[in-house]
Design a protein around this motif. Structure first.
Motif, PDB file in Angstrom:
ATOM      1  N   ILE A  63      -2.523  -0.659  -1.820  1.00  0.00           N
ATOM      2  CA  ILE A  63      -2.758  -0.126  -0.479  1.00  0.00           C
ATOM      3  C   ILE A  63      -4.261   0.096  -0.295  1.00  0.00           C
ATOM      4  O   ILE A  63      -5.009   0.199  -1.265  1.00  0.00           O
ATOM      5  N   THR A  64      -4.667   0.155   0.947  1.00  0.00           N
ATOM      6  CA  THR A  64      -6.047   0.490   1.282  1.00  0.00           C
ATOM      7  C   THR A  64      -6.118   1.988   1.521  1.00  0.00           C
ATOM      8  O   THR A  64      -5.253   2.551   2.202  1.00  0.00           O
ATOM      9  N   VAL A  65      -7.127   2.622   0.945  1.00  0.00           N
ATOM     10  CA  VAL A  65      -7.282   4.071   1.078  1.00  0.00           C
ATOM     11  C   VAL A  65      -8.695   4.406   1.545  1.00  0.00           C
ATOM     12  O   VAL A  65      -9.628   3.640   1.343  1.00  0.00           O
ATOM     13  N   GLY A  66      -8.815   5.567   2.131  1.00  0.00           N
ATOM     14  CA  GLY A  66     -10.120   6.144   2.427  1.00  0.00           C
ATOM     15  C   GLY A  66     -10.464   7.106   1.303  1.00  0.00           C
ATOM     16  O   GLY A  66      -9.582   7.729   0.712  1.00  0.00           O
ATOM     17  N   ARG A  67     -11.749   7.223   0.991  1.00  0.00           N
ATOM     18  CA  ARG A  67     -12.218   8.103  -0.088  1.00  0.00           C
ATOM     19  C   ARG A  67     -13.074   9.192   0.524  1.00  0.00           C
ATOM     20  O   ARG A  67     -13.964   8.920   1.318  1.00  0.00           O
ATOM     21  N   PHE A  68     -12.798  10.447   0.140  1.00  0.00           N
ATOM     22  CA  PHE A  68     -13.594  11.576   0.596  1.00  0.00           C
ATOM     23  C   PHE A  68     -14.032  12.388  -0.611  1.00  0.00           C
ATOM     24  O   PHE A  68     -13.193  12.821  -1.401  1.00  0.00           O
ATOM     25  N   ALA A  69     -15.335  12.563  -0.794  1.00  0.00           N
ATOM     26  CA  ALA A  69     -15.865  13.404  -1.868  1.00  0.00           C
ATOM     27  C   ALA A  69     -16.200  14.764  -1.277  1.00  0.00           C
ATOM     28  O   ALA A  69     -17.100  14.881  -0.452  1.00  0.00           O
ATOM     29  N   GLY A  70     -15.449  15.774  -1.692  1.00  0.00           N
ATOM     30  CA  GLY A  70     -15.705  17.139  -1.245  1.00  0.00           C
ATOM     31  C   GLY A  70     -16.634  17.839  -2.216  1.00  0.00           C
ATOM     32  O   GLY A  70     -17.333  17.203  -2.998  1.00  0.00           O
ATOM     33  N   ASN A  71     -16.628  19.165  -2.196  1.00  0.00           N
ATOM     34  CA  ASN A  71     -17.526  19.879  -3.101  1.00  0.00           C
ATOM     35  C   ASN A  71     -16.883  20.196  -4.446  1.00  0.00           C
ATOM     36  O   ASN A  71     -17.551  20.661  -5.338  1.00  0.00           O
ATOM     37  N   ASN A  72     -15.582  19.950  -4.629  1.00  0.00           N
ATOM     38  CA  ASN A  72     -14.961  20.191  -5.925  1.00  0.00           C
ATOM     39  C   ASN A  72     -13.970  19.100  -6.299  1.00  0.00           C
ATOM     40  O   ASN A  72     -13.034  19.326  -7.050  1.00  0.00           O
ATOM     41  N   GLY A  73     -14.131  17.908  -5.744  1.00  0.00           N
ATOM     42  CA  GLY A  73     -13.219  16.845  -6.101  1.00  0.00           C
ATOM     43  C   GLY A  73     -13.227  15.711  -5.103  1.00  0.00           C
ATOM     44  O   GLY A  73     -14.055  15.665  -4.193  1.00  0.00           O
ATOM     45  N   ALA A  75     -10.686  12.973  -2.682  1.00  0.00           N
ATOM     46  CA  ALA A  75      -9.405  12.759  -2.018  1.00  0.00           C
ATOM     47  C   ALA A  75      -9.319  11.293  -1.629  1.00  0.00           C
ATOM     48  O   ALA A  75     -10.312  10.693  -1.214  1.00  0.00           O
ATOM     49  N   TYR A  76      -8.144  10.728  -1.794  1.00  0.00           N
ATOM     50  CA  TYR A  76      -7.846   9.371  -1.356  1.00  0.00           C
ATOM     51  C   TYR A  76      -6.648   9.447  -0.430  1.00  0.00           C
ATOM     52  O   TYR A  76      -5.645  10.076  -0.772  1.00  0.00           O
ATOM     53  N   SER A  77      -6.741   8.799   0.717  1.00  0.00           N
ATOM     54  CA  SER A  77      -5.654   8.856   1.696  1.00  0.00           C
ATOM     55  C   SER A  77      -5.354   7.471   2.241  1.00  0.00           C
ATOM     56  O   SER A  77      -6.263   6.667   2.458  1.00  0.00           O
ATOM     57  N   GLY A  78      -4.074   7.225   2.456  1.00  0.00           N
ATOM     58  CA  GLY A  78      -3.620   5.967   3.033  1.00  0.00           C
ATOM     59  C   GLY A  78      -2.147   6.057   3.357  1.00  0.00           C
ATOM     60  O   GLY A  78      -1.595   7.152   3.526  1.00  0.00           O
ATOM     61  N   LYS A  79      -1.491   4.901   3.416  1.00  0.00           N
ATOM     62  CA  LYS A  79      -0.048   4.820   3.675  1.00  0.00           C
ATOM     63  C   LYS A  79       0.584   3.969   2.587  1.00  0.00           C
ATOM     64  O   LYS A  79       0.062   2.913   2.234  1.00  0.00           O
ATOM     65  N   LEU A  80       1.701   4.432   2.051  1.00  0.00           N
ATOM     66  CA  LEU A  80       2.468   3.697   1.054  1.00  0.00           C
ATOM     67  C   LEU A  80       3.900   3.591   1.547  1.00  0.00           C
ATOM     68  O   LEU A  80       4.568   4.625   1.710  1.00  0.00           O
ATOM     69  N   ASP A  81       4.345   2.379   1.814  1.00  0.00           N
ATOM     70  CA  ASP A  81       5.707   2.150   2.307  1.00  0.00           C
ATOM     71  C   ASP A  81       6.018   3.024   3.518  1.00  0.00           C
ATOM     72  O   ASP A  81       7.102   3.604   3.622  1.00  0.00           O
ATOM     73  N   GLY A  82       5.058   3.165   4.413  1.00  0.00           N
ATOM     74  CA  GLY A  82       5.243   3.938   5.634  1.00  0.00           C
ATOM     75  C   GLY A  82       5.087   5.440   5.467  1.00  0.00           C
ATOM     76  O   GLY A  82       5.174   6.183   6.445  1.00  0.00           O
ATOM     77  N   LEU A  83       4.850   5.914   4.251  1.00  0.00           N
ATOM     78  CA  LEU A  83       4.683   7.341   3.988  1.00  0.00           C
ATOM     79  C   LEU A  83       3.204   7.684   3.842  1.00  0.00           C
ATOM     80  O   LEU A  83       2.430   6.882   3.291  1.00  0.00           O
ATOM     81  N   ALA A  84       2.824   8.874   4.278  1.00  0.00           N
ATOM     82  CA  ALA A  84       1.453   9.344   4.060  1.00  0.00           C
ATOM     83  C   ALA A  84       1.218   9.485   2.564  1.00  0.00           C
ATOM     84  O   ALA A  84       2.057  10.037   1.843  1.00  0.00           O
ATOM     85  N   PHE A  85       0.084   8.978   2.093  1.00  0.00           N
ATOM     86  CA  PHE A  85      -0.308   9.032   0.689  1.00  0.00           C
ATOM     87  C   PHE A  85      -1.614   9.812   0.639  1.00  0.00           C
ATOM     88  O   PHE A  85      -2.636   9.336   1.129  1.00  0.00           O
TER      89      PHE A  85
END
Length: 133
Positions: A63-73, A75-85
């Motif tokens: 899947i394609t995900v977006g990457r977010f670097a916060g101040n303590n870690g 996050a990767y977000s996308g969709k997997l089989d129609g579900l939020a990932f």
């Protein structure tokens, strides 16, 4: 709000999210590998491409995900089989409960309405083997 009264920050002395240090323990060009149990799942992510595998799909789904670097870690977000990932990776000693490995990162995965816990590592921050008791 008291945080606006603290010294430092921008030229007006106000501390904003832009002033916070971004998590740098895992570089954007590193492959992050992750694993979890109950149920067994895992995979890897590099850039905006993530492969997620499970007992039902050992070869995994990409899947394609977006990457977010916060101040303590991270996050990767996308969709997997129609579900939020939504997967977060934070520093901390982690055990998969099945092996004698210590992992350097803790993973929390929210897949649809289900939340899963796991561990992660990179080549620069590998897991270590615990000596037998």
């Amino acid at each position: 709000m008291l945080c606006g009264c603290q010294p430092g920050g921008g030229e007006d002395g106000i501390v904003t999210a832009d002033d916070a240090e971004v998590f740098a323990m895992i570089g954007a060009d590193e492959t992050v590998r992750f694993t979890g149990t109950e149920p067994f799942w895992g995979g890897e992510v590099l850039g905006d491409q993530l492969r997620y595998s499970s007992m039902e799909n050992p070869d995994g789904t990409r899947i394609t995900v977006g990457r977010f670097a916060g101040n303590n870690g991270l996050a990767y977000s996308g969709k997997l089989d129609g579900l939020a990932f939504d997967m977060t990776i934070t520093p901390g000693r982690c055990s998969d409960g099945m092996s004698d490995r210590d992992y350097p990162f803790v993973v929390t995965l929210k897949l649809g309405e289900e939340t899963r816990s796991g561990c992660a590592w990179t080549d620069a921050a590998p897991f270590s083997e615990n000596p037998s008791p």
